[in-house]
Design a protein around this motif. Sequence first.
Motif, PDB file in Angstrom:
ATOM      1  N   ALA A 271       0.680  -1.519  -0.642  1.00 12.58           N
ATOM      2  CA  ALA A 271      -0.187  -0.220  -0.233  1.00 12.58           C
ATOM      3  C   ALA A 271       1.113   1.090   0.291  1.00 12.58           C
ATOM      4  CB  ALA A 271      -1.217  -0.002   1.130  1.00 12.58           C
ATOM      5  N   PHE A 272       1.712   1.156   1.155  1.00  9.64           N
ATOM      6  CA  PHE A 272       2.578   2.720   0.836  1.00  9.64           C
ATOM      7  C   PHE A 272       3.419   2.568  -0.753  1.00  9.64           C
ATOM      8  CE2 PHE A 272       6.662   4.065   1.348  1.00  9.64           C
ATOM      9  CZ  PHE A 272       6.535   5.204   1.805  1.00  9.64           C
ATOM     10  N   SER A 273       4.366   1.383  -0.727  1.00 14.01           N
ATOM     11  CA  SER A 273       4.650   1.516  -1.786  1.00 14.01           C
ATOM     12  C   SER A 273       3.541   2.448  -3.035  1.00 14.01           C
ATOM     13  CB  SER A 273       5.136   0.169  -2.529  1.00 14.01           C
ATOM     14  OG  SER A 273       6.384   0.131  -1.588  1.00 14.01           O
ATOM     15  N   SER A 274       2.985   1.641  -3.418  1.00 15.02           N
ATOM     16  CA  SER A 274       1.724   1.984  -4.430  1.00 15.02           C
ATOM     17  C   SER A 274       1.292   3.194  -4.348  1.00 15.02           C
ATOM     18  CB  SER A 274       0.800   1.409  -4.281  1.00 15.02           C
ATOM     19  OG  SER A 274      -0.688   1.894  -5.296  1.00 15.02           O
ATOM     20  N   TYR A 275       0.850   4.292  -2.729  1.00 13.81           N
ATOM     21  CA  TYR A 275       0.509   4.951  -2.358  1.00 13.81           C
ATOM     22  C   TYR A 275       1.968   6.529  -3.879  1.00 13.81           C
ATOM     23  CZ  TYR A 275      -3.663   5.390   0.200  1.00 13.81           C
ATOM     24  OH  TYR A 275      -4.878   5.144   0.649  1.00 13.81           O
ATOM     25  N   ARG A 276       3.209   5.503  -2.359  1.00  8.85           N
ATOM     26  CA  ARG A 276       4.147   6.733  -3.395  1.00  8.85           C
ATOM     27  C   ARG A 276       4.296   6.562  -5.304  1.00  8.85           C
ATOM     28  NH1 ARG A 276       6.582  10.042   0.244  1.00  8.85           N
ATOM     29  NH2 ARG A 276       8.202  10.045  -1.010  1.00  8.85           N
ATOM     30  N   LYS A 277       4.454   5.327  -5.771  1.00  9.66           N
ATOM     31  CA  LYS A 277       4.293   5.359  -7.091  1.00  9.66           C
ATOM     32  C   LYS A 277       3.265   6.218  -7.902  1.00  9.66           C
ATOM     33  CE  LYS A 277       3.255   1.503  -8.608  1.00  9.66           C
ATOM     34  NZ  LYS A 277       2.394  -0.009  -9.712  1.00  9.66           N
ATOM     35  N   ASP A 278       1.945   6.663  -7.452  1.00  9.98           N
ATOM     36  CA  ASP A 278       1.141   7.437  -8.030  1.00  9.98           C
ATOM     37  C   ASP A 278       1.232   8.927  -7.714  1.00  9.98           C
ATOM     38  OD1 ASP A 278      -0.270   4.915  -8.601  1.00  9.98           O
ATOM     39  OD2 ASP A 278      -1.705   5.068  -6.665  1.00  9.98           O
ATOM     40  N   ALA A 279       2.327   9.349  -7.191  1.00 13.41           N
ATOM     41  CA  ALA A 279       3.222  10.762  -6.561  1.00 13.41           C
ATOM     42  C   ALA A 279       1.784  11.291  -5.746  1.00 13.41           C
ATOM     43  CB  ALA A 279       2.690  10.921  -8.315  1.00 13.41           C
ATOM     44  N   GLU A 280       1.059  10.252  -4.882  1.00  9.99           N
ATOM     45  CA  GLU A 280       0.527  10.982  -3.861  1.00  9.99           C
ATOM     46  C   GLU A 280       1.702  10.910  -2.937  1.00  9.99           C
ATOM     47  OE1 GLU A 280      -3.272   8.498  -3.127  1.00  9.99           O
ATOM     48  OE2 GLU A 280      -3.608   8.847  -5.147  1.00  9.99           O
ATOM     49  N   ALA A 281       0.819  11.687  -1.814  1.00  4.93           N
ATOM     50  CA  ALA A 281       2.311  12.166  -0.748  1.00  4.93           C
ATOM     51  C   ALA A 281       2.356  10.507   0.323  1.00  4.93           C
ATOM     52  CB  ALA A 281       1.355  12.275   0.557  1.00  4.93           C
ATOM     53  N   GLY A 282       1.816   9.516  -0.128  1.00  2.72           N
ATOM     54  CA  GLY A 282       1.750   8.461   0.829  1.00  2.72           C
ATOM     55  C   GLY A 282       1.668   8.004   1.566  1.00  2.72           C
ATOM     56  N   ASN A 283       1.149   6.518   1.991  1.00  2.00           N
ATOM     57  CA  ASN A 283       0.188   5.995   3.026  1.00  2.00           C
ATOM     58  C   ASN A 283       1.494   6.489   4.558  1.00  2.00           C
ATOM     59  OD1 ASN A 283      -1.724   4.448   5.030  1.00  2.00           O
ATOM     60  ND2 ASN A 283      -2.659   4.536   3.203  1.00  2.00           N
ATOM     61  N   SER A 284       0.751   7.378   5.379  1.00  3.07           N
ATOM     62  CA  SER A 284       1.954   7.378   6.531  1.00  3.07           C
ATOM     63  C   SER A 284       0.712   6.148   7.150  1.00  3.07           C
ATOM     64  CB  SER A 284       1.312   9.096   6.941  1.00  3.07           C
ATOM     65  OG  SER A 284       0.375   8.926   7.357  1.00  3.07           O
ATOM     66  N   ASP A 285       0.045   5.978   7.265  1.00  7.73           N
ATOM     67  CA  ASP A 285      -0.535   4.884   8.540  1.00  7.73           C
ATOM     68  C   ASP A 285      -0.239   3.952   7.829  1.00  7.73           C
ATOM     69  OD1 ASP A 285      -2.402   7.178   9.796  1.00  7.73           O
ATOM     70  OD2 ASP A 285      -3.965   6.971   8.517  1.00  7.73           O
ATOM     71  N   ALA A 286      -0.018   3.531   6.540  1.00 11.49           N
ATOM     72  CA  ALA A 286       0.847   1.949   5.985  1.00 11.49           C
ATOM     73  C   ALA A 286       2.044   1.770   6.862  1.00 11.49           C
ATOM     74  CB  ALA A 286       0.284   2.149   5.249  1.00 11.49           C
ATOM     75  N   ALA A 287       3.073   2.547   6.613  1.00 14.49           N
ATOM     76  CA  ALA A 287       4.175   2.164   7.063  1.00 14.49           C
ATOM     77  C   ALA A 287       4.518   2.923   8.205  1.00 14.49           C
ATOM     78  CB  ALA A 287       5.080   4.206   6.467  1.00 14.49           C
ATOM     79  N   GLN A 288       3.538   3.308   9.432  1.00  8.59           N
ATOM     80  CA  GLN A 288       3.518   3.459  10.198  1.00  8.59           C
ATOM     81  C   GLN A 288       3.341   1.893  10.878  1.00  8.59           C
ATOM     82  OE1 GLN A 288       2.197   6.860  13.227  1.00  8.59           O
ATOM     83  NE2 GLN A 288       1.719   5.390  14.881  1.00  8.59           N
ATOM     84  N   LYS A 289       2.175   1.417  10.308  1.00 13.58           N
ATOM     85  CA  LYS A 289       1.801  -0.171  10.374  1.00 13.58           C
ATOM     86  C   LYS A 289       3.012  -0.603  10.534  1.00 13.58           C
ATOM     87  CE  LYS A 289      -2.775  -0.016  11.674  1.00 13.58           C
ATOM     88  NZ  LYS A 289      -3.220  -1.270  13.148  1.00 13.58           N
ATOM     89  N   VAL A 290       4.199  -0.796   9.516  1.00 14.09           N
ATOM     90  CA  VAL A 290       5.378  -1.823   9.069  1.00 14.09           C
ATOM     91  C   VAL A 290       6.211  -0.862   9.911  1.00 14.09           C
ATOM     92  CG1 VAL A 290       6.896  -2.366   7.274  1.00 14.09           C
ATOM     93  CG2 VAL A 290       4.579  -1.669   6.457  1.00 14.09           C
ATOM     94  N   ALA A 291       6.707  -0.299  10.079  1.00 16.31           N
ATOM     95  CA  ALA A 291       7.567   0.335  11.492  1.00 16.31           C
ATOM     96  C   ALA A 291       6.910  -0.671  12.691  1.00 16.31           C
ATOM     97  CB  ALA A 291       7.204   1.414  11.139  1.00 16.31           C
ATOM     98  N   GLU A 292       5.666  -0.400  13.519  1.00 16.95           N
ATOM     99  CA  GLU A 292       5.519  -1.215  14.618  1.00 16.95           C
ATOM    100  C   GLU A 292       5.804  -2.570  15.087  1.00 16.95           C
ATOM    101  OE1 GLU A 292       1.537   0.080  14.536  1.00 16.95           O
ATOM    102  OE2 GLU A 292       1.530   2.077  15.633  1.00 16.95           O
ATOM    103  N   MET A 293       5.236  -3.153  12.974  1.00 19.92           N
ATOM    104  CA  MET A 293       5.706  -4.467  13.451  1.00 19.92           C
ATOM    105  C   MET A 293       6.626  -4.987  13.594  1.00 19.92           C
ATOM    106  SD  MET A 293       2.908  -5.142  10.895  1.00 19.92           S
ATOM    107  CE  MET A 293       2.097  -7.503  11.495  1.00 19.92           C
TER     108      MET A 293
END
Length: 225
Positions: free
Chosen positions: A179-201
């Motif tokens: 999800a995070f990579s897809s948001y970034r690829k679409d030139a959006e701000a990026g899904n910070s929630d998705a990245a935070q979930k991965v970090a927490e895991m």
Amino acid sequence: MYKLYGMYYSGEGVVTDYAKAVEWVRKAAELGNADAMASLGLRHYYGDGAEKDYEKAANWCSKAAEAGSSKAMLQLAEMYEEGNGVPKDHQKSQQWYQKAFDSYNTDAKAGRSYAMYRLGEMYYYGWGTGKDANEAIVWYVKAANAGNSDAMYELGDKYYYGWTVTEDPNKAMQWYARAFSSYRKDAEAGNSDAAQKVAEMYENGEGVAVDYTRAMEWYSKAAEG
């Protein structure tokens, strides 16, 4: 006329001028061009170049949808879902999302995958149809595999919390990361929630070995996203 609308709206070869764009798209819509009708509906919906008027937006989108415009079908589905310009009606909303999905050709990835994602939401929450979590997962997976970032994030949540599917931290992390990579690829701000979930895991060792370095990397991505 419709091409002139696009050029004035996007500023291609001319200075961007929403008012002129709407003049041309209205002429094309009144002559029966389905794409123009859909675009005029959207202009009334968002109020850029035309007065913001949900009823007029619904009127033009309805005409365009009946004429076969996939874009209008998708917008009409959202309008019935939210009750903007038409009475809120989840059943009609679901019907239009399904029609939009059926109408979009396989090359129209963004619209087609968004329709899949919304169908997943409607089945999951029982909007317009009986609640069917298993059918919802089928649509989320279709949407995610077609590139819809929101569907990827939803699947991350489903596997993380064990909602509808068997709890699986490893799969959850994979979907959050996608999800995070897809948001970034679409030139959006990026899904910070998705990245935070991965970090927490990574920090807590959920589905992977504890790895504070990777956790820091993903927290940084979340902060920047």
